[in-house]
Scaffold this motif. Sequence first.
Motif, PDB file in Angstrom:
ATOM      1  N   ALA A 255       6.875 -13.319  -8.672  1.00 41.01           N
ATOM      2  CA  ALA A 255       7.444 -11.989  -8.915  1.00 41.01           C
ATOM      3  C   ALA A 255       8.805 -12.020  -9.578  1.00 41.01           C
ATOM      4  O   ALA A 255       9.170 -11.076 -10.284  1.00 41.01           O
ATOM      5  CB  ALA A 255       7.539 -11.221  -7.587  1.00 41.01           C
ATOM      6  N   ALA A 256       9.571 -13.085  -9.397  1.00 41.35           N
ATOM      7  CA  ALA A 256      10.932 -13.126  -9.927  1.00 41.35           C
ATOM      8  C   ALA A 256      10.972 -13.409 -11.421  1.00 41.35           C
ATOM      9  O   ALA A 256      12.020 -13.247 -12.056  1.00 41.35           O
ATOM     10  CB  ALA A 256      11.766 -14.172  -9.181  1.00 41.35           C
ATOM     11  N   HIS A 257       9.855 -13.827 -12.003  1.00 44.81           N
ATOM     12  CA  HIS A 257       9.855 -14.249 -13.400  1.00 44.81           C
ATOM     13  C   HIS A 257       9.117 -13.263 -14.310  1.00 44.81           C
ATOM     14  O   HIS A 257       8.172 -12.604 -13.899  1.00 44.81           O
ATOM     15  CB  HIS A 257       9.237 -15.646 -13.536  1.00 44.81           C
ATOM     16  N   PHE A 258       9.580 -13.212 -15.553  1.00 42.73           N
ATOM     17  CA  PHE A 258       9.040 -12.319 -16.575  1.00 42.73           C
ATOM     18  C   PHE A 258       7.760 -12.937 -17.130  1.00 42.73           C
ATOM     19  O   PHE A 258       7.795 -13.878 -17.922  1.00 42.73           O
ATOM     20  CB  PHE A 258      10.085 -12.141 -17.689  1.00 42.73           C
ATOM     21  N   ARG A 259       6.610 -12.410 -16.706  1.00 38.23           N
ATOM     22  CA  ARG A 259       5.318 -12.992 -17.094  1.00 38.23           C
ATOM     23  C   ARG A 259       4.398 -11.907 -17.652  1.00 38.23           C
ATOM     24  O   ARG A 259       3.567 -11.332 -16.932  1.00 38.23           O
ATOM     25  CB  ARG A 259       4.673 -13.657 -15.873  1.00 38.23           C
ATOM     26  N   PRO A 260       4.491 -11.586 -18.941  1.00 36.64           N
ATOM     27  CA  PRO A 260       3.665 -10.513 -19.529  1.00 36.64           C
ATOM     28  C   PRO A 260       2.171 -10.744 -19.390  1.00 36.64           C
ATOM     29  O   PRO A 260       1.389  -9.788 -19.337  1.00 36.64           O
ATOM     30  CB  PRO A 260       4.083 -10.523 -21.007  1.00 36.64           C
ATOM     31  N   GLU A 261       1.770 -12.021 -19.316  1.00 37.15           N
ATOM     32  CA  GLU A 261       0.331 -12.327 -19.265  1.00 37.15           C
ATOM     33  C   GLU A 261      -0.328 -11.811 -17.993  1.00 37.15           C
ATOM     34  O   GLU A 261      -1.566 -11.721 -17.940  1.00 37.15           O
ATOM     35  CB  GLU A 261       0.108 -13.841 -19.399  1.00 37.15           C
ATOM     36  N   ARG A 262       0.475 -11.460 -16.977  1.00 37.59           N
ATOM     37  CA  ARG A 262      -0.122 -10.951 -15.746  1.00 37.59           C
ATOM     38  C   ARG A 262      -0.843  -9.615 -15.991  1.00 37.59           C
ATOM     39  O   ARG A 262      -1.707  -9.215 -15.198  1.00 37.59           O
ATOM     40  CB  ARG A 262       0.927 -10.804 -14.653  1.00 37.59           C
ATOM     41  N   TRP A 263      -0.521  -8.948 -17.100  1.00 37.72           N
ATOM     42  CA  TRP A 263      -1.093  -7.631 -17.358  1.00 37.72           C
ATOM     43  C   TRP A 263      -2.370  -7.673 -18.195  1.00 37.72           C
ATOM     44  O   TRP A 263      -2.993  -6.623 -18.421  1.00 37.72           O
ATOM     45  CB  TRP A 263      -0.061  -6.743 -18.040  1.00 37.72           C
ATOM     46  N   TYR A 264      -2.761  -8.878 -18.661  1.00 37.11           N
ATOM     47  CA  TYR A 264      -4.002  -8.929 -19.432  1.00 37.11           C
ATOM     48  C   TYR A 264      -4.781 -10.225 -19.229  1.00 37.11           C
ATOM     49  O   TYR A 264      -5.969 -10.197 -18.934  1.00 37.11           O
ATOM     50  CB  TYR A 264      -3.737  -8.694 -20.934  1.00 37.11           C
TER      51      TYR A 264
ATOM     52  N   ILE B 130      -1.401 -10.003 -10.218  1.00 36.03           N
ATOM     53  CA  ILE B 130      -1.098  -8.688  -9.649  1.00 36.03           C
ATOM     54  C   ILE B 130      -1.955  -8.518  -8.411  1.00 36.03           C
ATOM     55  O   ILE B 130      -3.170  -8.344  -8.488  1.00 36.03           O
ATOM     56  CB  ILE B 130      -1.384  -7.560 -10.666  1.00 36.03           C
ATOM     57  N   LYS B 131      -1.339  -8.582  -7.243  1.00 33.17           N
ATOM     58  CA  LYS B 131      -2.080  -8.555  -5.987  1.00 33.17           C
ATOM     59  C   LYS B 131      -2.406  -7.128  -5.529  1.00 33.17           C
ATOM     60  O   LYS B 131      -3.357  -6.924  -4.783  1.00 33.17           O
ATOM     61  CB  LYS B 131      -1.271  -9.277  -4.908  1.00 33.17           C
TER      62      LYS B 131
ATOM     63  N   VAL C  34      10.048  -3.327  -4.881  1.00 34.62           N
ATOM     64  CA  VAL C  34       8.592  -3.536  -4.918  1.00 34.62           C
ATOM     65  C   VAL C  34       8.230  -4.492  -6.054  1.00 34.62           C
ATOM     66  O   VAL C  34       7.377  -5.376  -5.894  1.00 34.62           O
ATOM     67  CB  VAL C  34       7.862  -2.189  -5.097  1.00 34.62           C
ATOM     68  N   GLY C  35       8.895  -4.332  -7.199  1.00 33.34           N
ATOM     69  CA  GLY C  35       8.601  -5.174  -8.357  1.00 33.34           C
ATOM     70  C   GLY C  35       8.948  -6.637  -8.157  1.00 33.34           C
ATOM     71  O   GLY C  35       8.474  -7.505  -8.895  1.00 33.34           O
ATOM     72  N   ARG C  36       9.761  -6.935  -7.159  1.00 35.65           N
ATOM     73  CA  ARG C  36      10.164  -8.310  -6.869  1.00 35.65           C
ATOM     74  C   ARG C  36       9.501  -8.859  -5.608  1.00 35.65           C
ATOM     75  O   ARG C  36       9.908  -9.905  -5.101  1.00 35.65           O
ATOM     76  CB  ARG C  36      11.687  -8.373  -6.727  1.00 35.65           C
ATOM     77  N   SER C  37       8.484  -8.169  -5.121  1.00 38.68           N
ATOM     78  CA  SER C  37       7.812  -8.578  -3.893  1.00 38.68           C
ATOM     79  C   SER C  37       6.658  -9.534  -4.186  1.00 38.68           C
ATOM     80  O   SER C  37       5.761  -9.225  -4.973  1.00 38.68           O
ATOM     81  CB  SER C  37       7.282  -7.346  -3.159  1.00 38.68           C
ATOM     82  N   GLU C  38       6.665 -10.685  -3.519  1.00 43.85           N
ATOM     83  CA  GLU C  38       5.579 -11.651  -3.680  1.00 43.85           C
ATOM     84  C   GLU C  38       4.284 -11.147  -3.060  1.00 43.85           C
ATOM     85  O   GLU C  38       3.207 -11.662  -3.358  1.00 43.85           O
ATOM     86  CB  GLU C  38       5.972 -12.986  -3.046  1.00 43.85           C
ATOM     87  N   LYS C  39       4.377 -10.124  -2.192  1.00 44.41           N
ATOM     88  CA  LYS C  39       3.165  -9.536  -1.624  1.00 44.41           C
ATOM     89  C   LYS C  39       2.440  -8.668  -2.644  1.00 44.41           C
ATOM     90  O   LYS C  39       1.266  -8.347  -2.467  1.00 44.41           O
ATOM     91  CB  LYS C  39       3.519  -8.697  -0.395  1.00 44.41           C
ATOM     92  N   VAL C  40       3.165  -8.293  -3.705  1.00 45.06           N
ATOM     93  CA  VAL C  40       2.588  -7.432  -4.734  1.00 45.06           C
ATOM     94  C   VAL C  40       2.313  -8.215  -6.013  1.00 45.06           C
ATOM     95  O   VAL C  40       1.275  -8.034  -6.664  1.00 45.06           O
ATOM     96  CB  VAL C  40       3.520  -6.241  -5.030  1.00 45.06           C
ATOM     97  N   TYR C  41       3.228  -9.122  -6.370  1.00 44.07           N
ATOM     98  CA  TYR C  41       3.106  -9.880  -7.625  1.00 44.07           C
ATOM     99  C   TYR C  41       3.330 -11.369  -7.373  1.00 44.07           C
ATOM    100  O   TYR C  41       4.307 -11.761  -6.723  1.00 44.07           O
ATOM    101  CB  TYR C  41       4.145  -9.412  -8.644  1.00 44.07           C
TER     102      TYR C  41
ATOM    103  N   LYS D 130       0.815  -1.214   0.000  1.00 47.33           N
ATOM    104  CA  LYS D 130       0.000   0.000   0.000  1.00 47.33           C
ATOM    105  C   LYS D 130       0.853   1.270   0.000  1.00 47.33           C
ATOM    106  O   LYS D 130       0.319   2.375  -0.139  1.00 47.33           O
ATOM    107  CB  LYS D 130      -0.912   0.024   1.231  1.00 47.33           C
ATOM    108  N   ALA D 131       2.166   1.131   0.135  1.00 49.63           N
ATOM    109  CA  ALA D 131       3.026   2.301   0.303  1.00 49.63           C
ATOM    110  C   ALA D 131       3.088   3.218  -0.924  1.00 49.63           C
ATOM    111  O   ALA D 131       3.008   4.443  -0.771  1.00 49.63           O
ATOM    112  CB  ALA D 131       4.433   1.862   0.701  1.00 49.63           C
ATOM    113  N   PRO D 132       3.275   2.693  -2.156  1.00 53.87           N
ATOM    114  CA  PRO D 132       3.386   3.615  -3.294  1.00 53.87           C
ATOM    115  C   PRO D 132       2.205   4.557  -3.435  1.00 53.87           C
ATOM    116  O   PRO D 132       2.382   5.755  -3.667  1.00 53.87           O
ATOM    117  CB  PRO D 132       3.504   2.664  -4.499  1.00 53.87           C
ATOM    118  N   ASP D 133       0.996   4.042  -3.273  1.00 55.91           N
ATOM    119  CA  ASP D 133      -0.176   4.902  -3.407  1.00 55.91           C
ATOM    120  C   ASP D 133      -0.268   5.890  -2.247  1.00 55.91           C
ATOM    121  O   ASP D 133      -0.608   7.059  -2.435  1.00 55.91           O
ATOM    122  CB  ASP D 133      -1.446   4.047  -3.460  1.00 55.91           C
ATOM    123  N   ALA D 134       0.073   5.435  -1.021  1.00 59.11           N
ATOM    124  CA  ALA D 134       0.002   6.307   0.153  1.00 59.11           C
ATOM    125  C   ALA D 134       1.031   7.427   0.080  1.00 59.11           C
ATOM    126  O   ALA D 134       0.780   8.545   0.532  1.00 59.11           O
ATOM    127  CB  ALA D 134       0.220   5.482   1.422  1.00 59.11           C
TER     128      ALA D 134
END
Length: 467
Positions: free
Chosen positions: A377-386, A392-393, A367-374, A114-118
Amino acid sequence: MYGLRYLQLFICVTFTGIAFFVGYLDLTVRNAIDAVAPALASYLLGLYGSLIIYRVFFHPLKAFPGPLSVKVSSIAFSARLLSLDAHKKVLALHQRHGDFVRVGSSDLSIIHPKAPDAIYGKGSKCTKADWYDLTLPMTSMQTTRKRAEHDKRRRVWGRAFNDLRGYEERVTIFQDQLLAIISAADRKPVNITELYHQFSFDVMGDLAFGASFNMLQSSDYCCELLDKRLKTKVNTPNITSFLVEPWLDKQPLGYDLNVLQGDSQLIIVAGSDTTASTLTNLFYELARKPDLVSKIRDELQPLIKQGGDISDQKLQTLNLLTGVINETLRLHPPVLALQRKTPREGLTIGETYIPGDITVWCPQYVVGRSEKVYADAAHFRPERWYAQRDMIKEASAYAPFSLGTYNCIGKNLALMILRTTLVRVILKYDISFATDEEELAFEDRAKTQFNTLPGQLNLTFHKRSPE
């Protein structure tokens, strides 16, 4: 901003004290130094002793985890970064201490979902931190800390980014030069880190000032170009046209000149370094995954069959292409973190209260490597965006262009350059690493200053046969 003045004052007092003992008490220089030294030592011991005790035992951040040395002094954290690998050091600190890490006497690095938005979001009460005074007296829209002044400058900038179609046509000229250099390499290794750096600077030079730096043609700075631009009337508007409009019939001086010079540097540095970095990382990921290149080409086929040039407006509708770019920005953000200061009343993130007047930042690399967010998270997975959005948590944590009032005004321009450049290159060429070692060594070569700069990457380009 006053550290140097404090040091100068201390030195002045020291020499004044010595001069007093020598001139009025007839002591030798050595005896005068011996007389002054205890007072100076007592002063320094009292000053720094009280600071250390306060910062370790009584500071509002005393309960937050982090190395003892950085709690005592922010210099200790800077000393850890001599290898320019802040992204790795901050990642390691969070892996050891958790979501909230004290990285300075009054500084927190935070990766809570929640930090980036806050901290950066539209409703945030955080303000720009002291770091933004670094370039004084020169300022830019980015380094302006007063909200009203920033909003005023941003409205001027906004006019330059309302319509990108004219810019797209101008970018094509430099993409043609880029493709010519790749063609001339004739399957020999190409240092794309350098090539995309030259390409991005040429593009931003033209879009900003109407004058390329000619780095693609001649390996060839911004105040000089600004001076020329102020004296030149142009028929084809560029970004600077809107910034210098109030000064076409007069010469800006003082604060106004500092602002214009700051903005001219912002255009080039923010637009060039970040775009070049992302292009390099983008092609690194594509070289690792040739199947993705084939899938993007398949996604492009309906547009190609329609005939004519493929405009960026059409490219924006392609899910996989967008996913590949988003995923690159997630794992390889061009900026490590932006510093903010919490409001006087403090800030609550999750269940954690952060006191007021504390410098906070969210390192996007971590943040981009956090399992709490994605998920994964360590792997390149474009399908998460569509196709697999449940991966994307916390969507608001994705902020490679920052968020809210101070987000990157050139975001759409940058994405246009990324999309159109990627497509033009992969439609003509297959991509591969020049050697097997390139893939293994590339990420270790990255350096972090304010921007994260990729290391050298050598790729080979093989021209595709007409289909």
